[in-house]
Design an enzyme around this catalytic site. Structure first.
Site, PDB file in Angstrom:
ATOM      1  N   CYS A 113       0.759  -0.939  -0.062  1.00  0.00           N
ATOM      2  CA  CYS A 113       0.114  -0.024  -0.152  1.00  0.00           C
ATOM      3  C   CYS A 113       1.163   1.290   0.060  1.00  0.00           C
ATOM      4  O   CYS A 113       1.639   1.443   0.887  1.00  0.00           O
ATOM      5  CB  CYS A 113      -0.883   0.128   1.141  1.00  0.00           C
ATOM      6  SG  CYS A 113      -1.825   1.546   1.410  1.00  0.00           S
ATOM      7  N   CYS A 136       0.592   3.443   3.276  1.00  0.00           N
ATOM      8  CA  CYS A 136       1.109   2.733   4.153  1.00  0.00           C
ATOM      9  C   CYS A 136       2.778   3.022   3.959  1.00  0.00           C
ATOM     10  O   CYS A 136       3.458   3.305   5.107  1.00  0.00           O
ATOM     11  CB  CYS A 136       1.059   1.416   4.408  1.00  0.00           C
ATOM     12  SG  CYS A 136      -0.467   0.762   4.969  1.00  0.00           S
ATOM     13  N   HIS A 146      -3.569   1.164   8.615  1.00  0.00           N
ATOM     14  CA  HIS A 146      -4.185   0.670   7.192  1.00  0.00           C
ATOM     15  C   HIS A 146      -5.654   0.497   7.412  1.00  0.00           C
ATOM     16  O   HIS A 146      -5.963  -0.635   7.862  1.00  0.00           O
ATOM     17  CB  HIS A 146      -3.496  -0.432   6.589  1.00  0.00           C
ATOM     18  CG  HIS A 146      -4.112  -0.822   5.165  1.00  0.00           C
ATOM     19  ND1 HIS A 146      -3.829   0.279   3.971  1.00  0.00           N
ATOM     20  CD2 HIS A 146      -5.180  -1.458   4.701  1.00  0.00           C
ATOM     21  CE1 HIS A 146      -4.682  -0.209   2.911  1.00  0.00           C
ATOM     22  NE2 HIS A 146      -5.414  -1.309   3.542  1.00  0.00           N
ATOM     23  N   THR A 197      -8.894   6.053  -5.793  1.00  0.00           N
ATOM     24  CA  THR A 197      -7.957   5.392  -6.356  1.00  0.00           C
ATOM     25  C   THR A 197      -6.923   4.829  -5.523  1.00  0.00           C
ATOM     26  O   THR A 197      -6.311   3.799  -5.788  1.00  0.00           O
ATOM     27  CB  THR A 197      -7.215   6.473  -7.445  1.00  0.00           C
ATOM     28  OG1 THR A 197      -6.688   7.435  -6.620  1.00  0.00           O
ATOM     29  CG2 THR A 197      -8.163   7.050  -8.551  1.00  0.00           C
ATOM     30  N   HIS A 208      -6.558   3.313   0.632  1.00  0.00           N
ATOM     31  CA  HIS A 208      -6.085   3.578   2.201  1.00  0.00           C
ATOM     32  C   HIS A 208      -6.860   4.602   2.494  1.00  0.00           C
ATOM     33  O   HIS A 208      -6.713   5.885   1.689  1.00  0.00           O
ATOM     34  CB  HIS A 208      -4.384   3.664   2.228  1.00  0.00           C
ATOM     35  CG  HIS A 208      -3.966   3.884   3.788  1.00  0.00           C
ATOM     36  ND1 HIS A 208      -3.007   3.137   4.145  1.00  0.00           N
ATOM     37  CD2 HIS A 208      -4.311   5.041   4.641  1.00  0.00           C
ATOM     38  CE1 HIS A 208      -2.682   3.686   5.421  1.00  0.00           C
ATOM     39  NE2 HIS A 208      -3.541   4.884   5.578  1.00  0.00           N
ATOM     40  N   HIS A 224      -8.137   8.162   3.189  1.00  0.00           N
ATOM     41  CA  HIS A 224      -7.573   9.526   3.182  1.00  0.00           C
ATOM     42  C   HIS A 224      -8.546  10.572   3.063  1.00  0.00           C
ATOM     43  O   HIS A 224      -9.590  10.478   2.678  1.00  0.00           O
ATOM     44  CB  HIS A 224      -6.590   9.563   2.234  1.00  0.00           C
ATOM     45  CG  HIS A 224      -7.061   9.222   0.692  1.00  0.00           C
ATOM     46  ND1 HIS A 224      -7.076   7.941   0.451  1.00  0.00           N
ATOM     47  CD2 HIS A 224      -7.305   9.925  -0.277  1.00  0.00           C
ATOM     48  CE1 HIS A 224      -7.686   7.941  -0.953  1.00  0.00           C
ATOM     49  NE2 HIS A 224      -7.753   9.286  -1.191  1.00  0.00           N
ATOM     50  N   HIS A 265      -9.084  14.598   1.853  1.00  0.00           N
ATOM     51  CA  HIS A 265      -8.499  15.680   1.100  1.00  0.00           C
ATOM     52  C   HIS A 265      -8.977  16.873   1.782  1.00  0.00           C
ATOM     53  O   HIS A 265     -10.041  17.161   1.699  1.00  0.00           O
ATOM     54  CB  HIS A 265      -8.983  15.713  -0.483  1.00  0.00           C
ATOM     55  CG  HIS A 265      -8.735  14.434  -1.157  1.00  0.00           C
ATOM     56  ND1 HIS A 265      -7.744  14.336  -2.211  1.00  0.00           N
ATOM     57  CD2 HIS A 265      -9.216  13.187  -1.398  1.00  0.00           C
ATOM     58  CE1 HIS A 265      -7.725  13.289  -2.834  1.00  0.00           C
ATOM     59  NE2 HIS A 265      -8.570  12.385  -2.194  1.00  0.00           N
TER      60      HIS A 265
END
Ligand code: AMP
Ligand code: ZN
Length: 136
Positions: A4, A7, A46, A94, A97, A99, A101
């Site tokens: 990943c 990660c 993760h 895409t 993991h 996240h 923005h």
């Protein structure tokens, strides 16, 4: 997870332009910014997506939310910002993991989601917006 990319960024194996780091989370600049300020906030643990969050993660998720304003202040986003999570295939995620923005330093648009909200897959409307600036 060894394969990943986030990660690997979290573990320092892949370099990133860091904004904030502690033992639980990392914030770094997005490689393909969609606004004058565009950073990603990730948990070091993760978690594949928002859809994979469990009750066990609630403290970590809450922690991330409390850090957003601190990171935003560091980046000078005193006039506001947008926090976005893309989840799964339809959410156009895409990197698998979790996240968030964090975007700012420009006025965000709210027209895109309104115009294309009910457009079926492959429709004219959808393809027209495919080239539109992301996160508007
Ligand atoms: P999403 O489409 O929501 O999964 O967002 C993934 C984001 O990660 C995109 O905005 C990419 O530009 C960004 N990205 C991918 N690889 C890297 C990297 N190595 N460093 C910084 N940002 C990255
Ligand atoms: Zn990961």
């Amino acid at each position: 997870m060894s394969d990943c990319i986030f990660c690997q960024i979290g573990e320092g194996q892949i370099p990133s332009n860091k904004v904030y780091e502690d033992d639980k989370i990392l914030c770094f600049h997005d490689l393909d910014p969609q606004a004058p300020v565009h950073v990603l906030i990730i948990p070091k643990k993760h978690i594949t997506s928002l859809d994979d969050v469990t009750e066990e993660d609630s403290e970590l998720l809450g922690y991330i939310m409390t850090k957003v304003k601190e990171i935003a202040a560091t980046l000078g986003l005193e006039n506001g910002y947008r926090l976005v999570n893309n989840c799964g295939e339809d959410g156009l995620q895409t990197v698998k993991h979790l996240h968030f923005h964090l975007l700012g330093k420009r006025k965000m648009d709210r027209s895109r989601s309104r115009r294309s909200g009910n457009a079926p897959r492959g429709s004219r409307s959808r393809s027209r917006h495919h080239n539109a600036r992301q996160y508007d």
